[in-house]
Design an enzyme around this catalytic site. Sequence first.
Site, short mmCIF file in Angstrom:
data_model
loop_
_atom_site.label_atom_id
_atom_site.label_comp_id
_atom_site.label_asym_id
_atom_site.label_seq_id
_atom_site.Cartn_x
_atom_site.Cartn_y
_atom_site.Cartn_z
N GLU A 176 1.01 -11.35 -2.79
CA GLU A 176 -0.46 -11.33 -2.69
C GLU A 176 -1.11 -10.93 -4.02
O GLU A 176 -2.33 -11.05 -4.17
CB GLU A 176 -0.90 -10.37 -1.56
CG GLU A 176 -0.70 -8.88 -1.83
CD GLU A 176 0.71 -8.37 -1.56
OE1 GLU A 176 1.64 -9.19 -1.45
OE2 GLU A 176 0.88 -7.13 -1.50
N HIS A 226 5.31 -8.36 -4.15
CA HIS A 226 3.92 -8.57 -3.72
C HIS A 226 3.44 -9.99 -4.02
O HIS A 226 2.79 -10.20 -5.06
CB HIS A 226 2.99 -7.59 -4.43
CG HIS A 226 3.21 -6.16 -4.06
ND1 HIS A 226 2.70 -5.61 -2.91
CD2 HIS A 226 3.89 -5.18 -4.68
CE1 HIS A 226 3.04 -4.33 -2.85
NE2 HIS A 226 3.77 -4.04 -3.91
N ARG A 272 6.64 0.10 -7.66
CA ARG A 272 7.30 1.22 -6.96
C ARG A 272 8.01 0.66 -5.72
O ARG A 272 7.91 1.18 -4.61
CB ARG A 272 6.26 2.28 -6.53
CG ARG A 272 5.83 3.18 -7.69
CD ARG A 272 4.68 4.11 -7.30
NE ARG A 272 4.94 4.86 -6.08
CZ ARG A 272 5.41 6.12 -6.03
NH1 ARG A 272 5.64 6.77 -7.14
NH2 ARG A 272 5.61 6.70 -4.89
N SER A 301 3.17 3.39 2.10
CA SER A 301 3.82 3.22 3.41
C SER A 301 3.60 4.42 4.33
O SER A 301 3.40 4.25 5.53
CB SER A 301 5.30 2.90 3.25
OG SER A 301 5.96 3.95 2.57
N GLY A 313 0.86 -1.18 0.00
CA GLY A 313 0.00 0.00 0.00
C GLY A 313 0.89 1.22 0.00
O GLY A 313 2.03 1.15 -0.48
N CYS A 357 6.46 -5.19 0.69
CA CYS A 357 6.66 -3.85 0.10
C CYS A 357 6.51 -2.76 1.17
O CYS A 357 7.41 -2.58 1.98
CB CYS A 357 5.72 -3.65 -1.09
SG CYS A 357 6.17 -2.25 -2.11
#
Lengths: 336, 207
Positions: free
Chosen positions: B174, B172, B138, B53, B51, B83
């Site tokens: 997920e 990621h 990113r 941070s 998400g 991340c």
Amino acid sequence: MALNIQDLRFGEELLKTGFAKMTKGGVIMDVTNAEQARIAETAGAVAVMALEKVPADIRAQGGVARMADPAKIREIIDAVSIPVMAKVRIGHVTEALTLEALGVDMLDESEVLTPSDPFFHLNKKQLKIPTVCGARNISEAIRRIFEGAAMVRTKGEAGTGNVVEAVRHIRMVNEGITLIKGMGNSDLSRVAETAADTYLRLRKDVMPNLFLKETKMGNDDVYYGMSMQQIQEEILGVIKDIKKLGRLPVVNFAAGGVATPADGALMMKLGVDGVFVGSGIFKSPDPIKMARAVVEAVENYEDYRMIGNVSTGLSSMDGKDINDIPKEQRLAERGI
Amino acid sequence: MKIGVIGFQGDVEEHINILKKLGEKYNNIEPVRIRNKEHLSEVSAIIIPGGESTTIYKLILEYGIYDNIIERVRNGTPLMGTCAGLIIASSSTNDPRVVGMGLLDVDIQRNGYGRQGDSFMNEVEIDGIGRFLAVFIRAPVIKSVNQGKVMASYSGKAIMVRDKNVLGLTFHPELTEDTKIHEYFIRMIGGEGGVSTGMHAGSVRVK
């Protein structure tokens, strides 16, 4: 070991939809300079939208609204660590690629700017960075996703401080999803056919009438080199995803008219993944407090005591009744 | 057994969906969102998702669970950070906007590969897990690993590090359908395959 550029697969859909997923549960704020961008970041915004003017000022000024000055975009990119988005005119592939080259993280193909292509939206699959598009209903959402939008937002009616159109559009998209969930295969195919026909109609509008009678046109280059059959198949794929997931297959935000913390919370309660706030922050008398309050309300959209607390003594921007805006000045009518 | 995902902002649902899938295989797994101390006290393992941070960090602080997460993890509860989650769990973020929890002693550079246009994905080899499609968005770069075991690298940089009960990834898992990494994480509950490291660096938190 040297960086093997060949191994890095850029532009994959997963990277675009994945980027959008990282913004879920967040607030994205319109900003017009570095100072506003820092206020947004400090308040907890998940991204900022870099603009020359917020929608309320674009609306007031009239004329043609275009991509922002690159100097503005660079200034904002340099000011914050959170992602920076920028608006591109509907169908303006050159503005899109220019913004991409500037290092913008996501494009908003936005009806708030004056459309550049009277027929077609961008073929967003050709871009390396993800794009968000506005939609008023499920049909517009399906077409934008087919065109490669990695994220959809309601159009609402930007720059009005009036949330009614955003609510209308969320309800219309949600209702469409409910209908699709209940459909069998033959109905799904008919929905796909109808959606694909929109592109054929637009293509026919482009065709000159050279023979004074109906000009025969092929079905093999209807939208950016795609045939009708291809378009229909891909759209059917999008519709089947909606049925399977029971929601849009991409991240779905609310936008257009959010002016108070309670407005932001209402959007979440209606089931969206996050909220764009355009003029609502920096057209309010106390942007620092408003920015913070909207983030908190979106984050805790069912904590009404907290929403009461953050809304206390907080003035919002002036609002407009939608009925006072002539139909031809309504931004949501653009790019359907 | 409840596995909690810090549930303020980011791709919380994606982690929960993978855990639900694993729930079909391990029948005692129940994914939950963590938003307060009570939620935190009920879980057997913690995930900090991807998400933004800066946003997730701010919300963890505001909801008063920053120190509780540190305490739980120091007492042995497994933690996975993906991340943004890795940035928050790290000992050094080199950015005052996000102060790391000091749970994984690595040195982080936020957005180390560049902007979204530089995001990429590639198949990588992970120790004890095998080939995995790693999606970097990113992503942060791990500049140095001061403590713990590097489980996977890409272009000479560590991208997955484990130190005892803490697992940090710059990518990621997920976002793919592959459940192998979450499965590995679940097996960490109960202390299987811990990497011994000696003294843990103390967390220094600047307010």
